[in-house]
Structures are given as C-alpha cells and as structure tokens.
Design a protein around this motif. Structure first.
Motif, PDB file in Angstrom:
ATOM      1  N   ARG A 228      73.619  13.846  -4.149  1.00 56.07           N
ATOM      2  CA  ARG A 228      74.113  14.811  -3.184  1.00 56.07           C
ATOM      3  C   ARG A 228      75.369  14.283  -2.505  1.00 56.07           C
ATOM      4  O   ARG A 228      75.474  13.089  -2.186  1.00 56.07           O
TER       5      ARG A 228
ATOM      6  N   GLU B  41      67.896  23.276 -12.463  1.00 58.16           N
ATOM      7  CA  GLU B  41      68.934  23.378 -11.439  1.00 58.16           C
ATOM      8  C   GLU B  41      68.378  23.982 -10.158  1.00 58.16           C
ATOM      9  O   GLU B  41      68.658  23.494  -9.053  1.00 58.16           O
ATOM     10  N   ARG B  42      67.570  25.023 -10.284  1.00 58.22           N
ATOM     11  CA  ARG B  42      66.974  25.665  -9.106  1.00 58.22           C
ATOM     12  C   ARG B  42      66.047  24.700  -8.377  1.00 58.22           C
ATOM     13  O   ARG B  42      66.026  24.651  -7.140  1.00 58.22           O
TER      14      ARG B  42
ATOM     15  N   ASN C 153      68.011  22.203  -6.398  1.00 61.88           N
ATOM     16  CA  ASN C 153      68.701  22.819  -5.264  1.00 61.88           C
ATOM     17  C   ASN C 153      67.775  23.131  -4.098  1.00 61.88           C
ATOM     18  O   ASN C 153      68.219  23.170  -2.955  1.00 61.88           O
TER      19      ASN C 153
ATOM     20  N   ARG D 268      70.966  16.370  -7.481  1.00 65.06           N
ATOM     21  CA  ARG D 268      71.197  17.788  -7.748  1.00 65.06           C
ATOM     22  C   ARG D 268      71.845  17.932  -9.119  1.00 65.06           C
ATOM     23  O   ARG D 268      72.306  16.942  -9.707  1.00 65.06           O
TER      24      ARG D 268
END
Length: 209
Positions: A69, A45-46, A49, A56
């Motif tokens: 996105r 997830e990081r 992002n 994402r």
C-alpha cells in the motif's frame, strides 16, 4: 477446482513472479483458461482492496502486480535501507569477485565457478546496485550478462576496474569459451581463488572506510 483454490493459485503465481504479469501468462502458468483467470484476478483484486492488510493489486496497462500500500511506503523504505546496509555474505562476496574479474558474465558462469546455485546472491548484488545487466550474450538461450556498476567502485574505493587488486594466479580462471567444457578444471583451485578474490575486495572496502 473450486473458486478458493483458483484464487490461491493465481495469488501464489503473482507473488512469486514479483514483476507485473499479464492474464495470458497467468493462464499459461496456472493451466486455467484466460477468461476464468481474468475473473480470478478480479476476485483477488476486490479482496485486497477491501482488506486492511498491507498489500494490494495494481494494474499496469494489461498487467497486474501485487504491491504494498502506498501509505506504508515509509516503513517499506526503512526496511529496505536496513537490508541494503546489511554486510554482504561470503557467498555474495565470492560471486561479486567472480563478476568483477570476468565481466560481463552470466549467472550460469558464476554458478559454474562456484559449483552451486547462485541466482539468489546475484539477484541480491543487483538489488544492492553493485551489478547491473549488460545485455545478452550470443550463447544458447541468450542469457543475461552482468557487470559491476559505479556503485561497486565507490563502495570498494576504486577509481576504475583497472585498480582491482591483481590476481594471485591465472590458474583456474574460467573463460566464457570454456563454460561448456570444464573437464580438467580443478574445482578446489577455483574455490580457493574465489575466496582469495572475495577477501581482496573485502580488504579494499575496509581500507576505504
């Protein structure tokens, strides 16, 4: 298994799964314990992002999903519209004809008649809005049944299913009760009938235009 391999496994499962998926299902599919799986999802997830790519990770309560996105939605929408306007393949037309004349039916039923894996074309028909889920049948595994939609009727210029062109012959028609007993079914006749039905639907669509 190192960190990069673990993240790759989780990413691959999420991408292939498509729908929101929980950590416990990810853990079960990957063979990685739940605590480690949760950490891998957080790492993934990081990464998404901080990247400037088009994807994402979104959280939906206790599930996760790979998504596009939000600011790229207009481009995705345009691509999907072009996809929906692409003419149906012969395989899709045959599958649609089988469903239209025998509904509600399962993917397995369509495959039984066509003699080939039809999951992809059935999914395509559902994505186009031509068929929809019609509950589950009281058969082993309780498979999902599919039926045609109002969109199907509009696309082919039909007021109701009663306006479907009459079948040229009832020979080769496979009923739900016969799904597990197809010895004696003439596969060539079935294939020919599927092609004839697909052509009937195609003619109906052309006339409507």
């Amino acid at each position: 298994m190192d960190l990069e391999e673990g993240i790759a496994i989780i990413e691959a499962i999420m991408f292939a799964y498509g729908d929101p998926i929980s950590v416990d299902k990810l853990s079960e599919a990957s063979g990685i314990d739940e605590d480690t799986t949760a950490k891998l999802v957080s790492q993934l997830e990081r990464r998404y992002n901080v990247q400037s790519g088009g994807l994402r990770i979104i959280r939906l309560e206790d599930t996760y999903q790979i998504a596009t996105r939000a600011d790229l939605a207009p481009y995705v929408k345009a691509a999907l519209e072009n996809y929906r306007q692409t003419p149906l393949s012969q395989a899709a037309m045959e599958s649609l004809a089988i469903i239209a004349y025998n509904q509600p039916v399962t993917k397995g039923f369509v495959e039984q008649i066509r003699g080939i894996d039809s999951s992809g074309v059935v999914n395509t028909l559902a994505e186009r809005g031509l068929i929809e889920e019609a509950g589950r049948l009281e058969l082993p595994g309780r498979p999902i049944a599919y039926r045609t939609t109002d969109t199907f009727l509009r696309c082919f210029g039909l007021g109701s299913l009663n306006e479907l062109p009459p079948l040229p012959t009832q020979e080769g028609q496979l009923s739900l009760e016969e799904m597990n007993n197809t010895d004696g079914i003439n596969q060539q006749e079935i294939d020919e009938q599927a092609e004839e039905l697909a052509e009937m639907l195609r003619i109906g669509a052309d006339d409507d235009e």
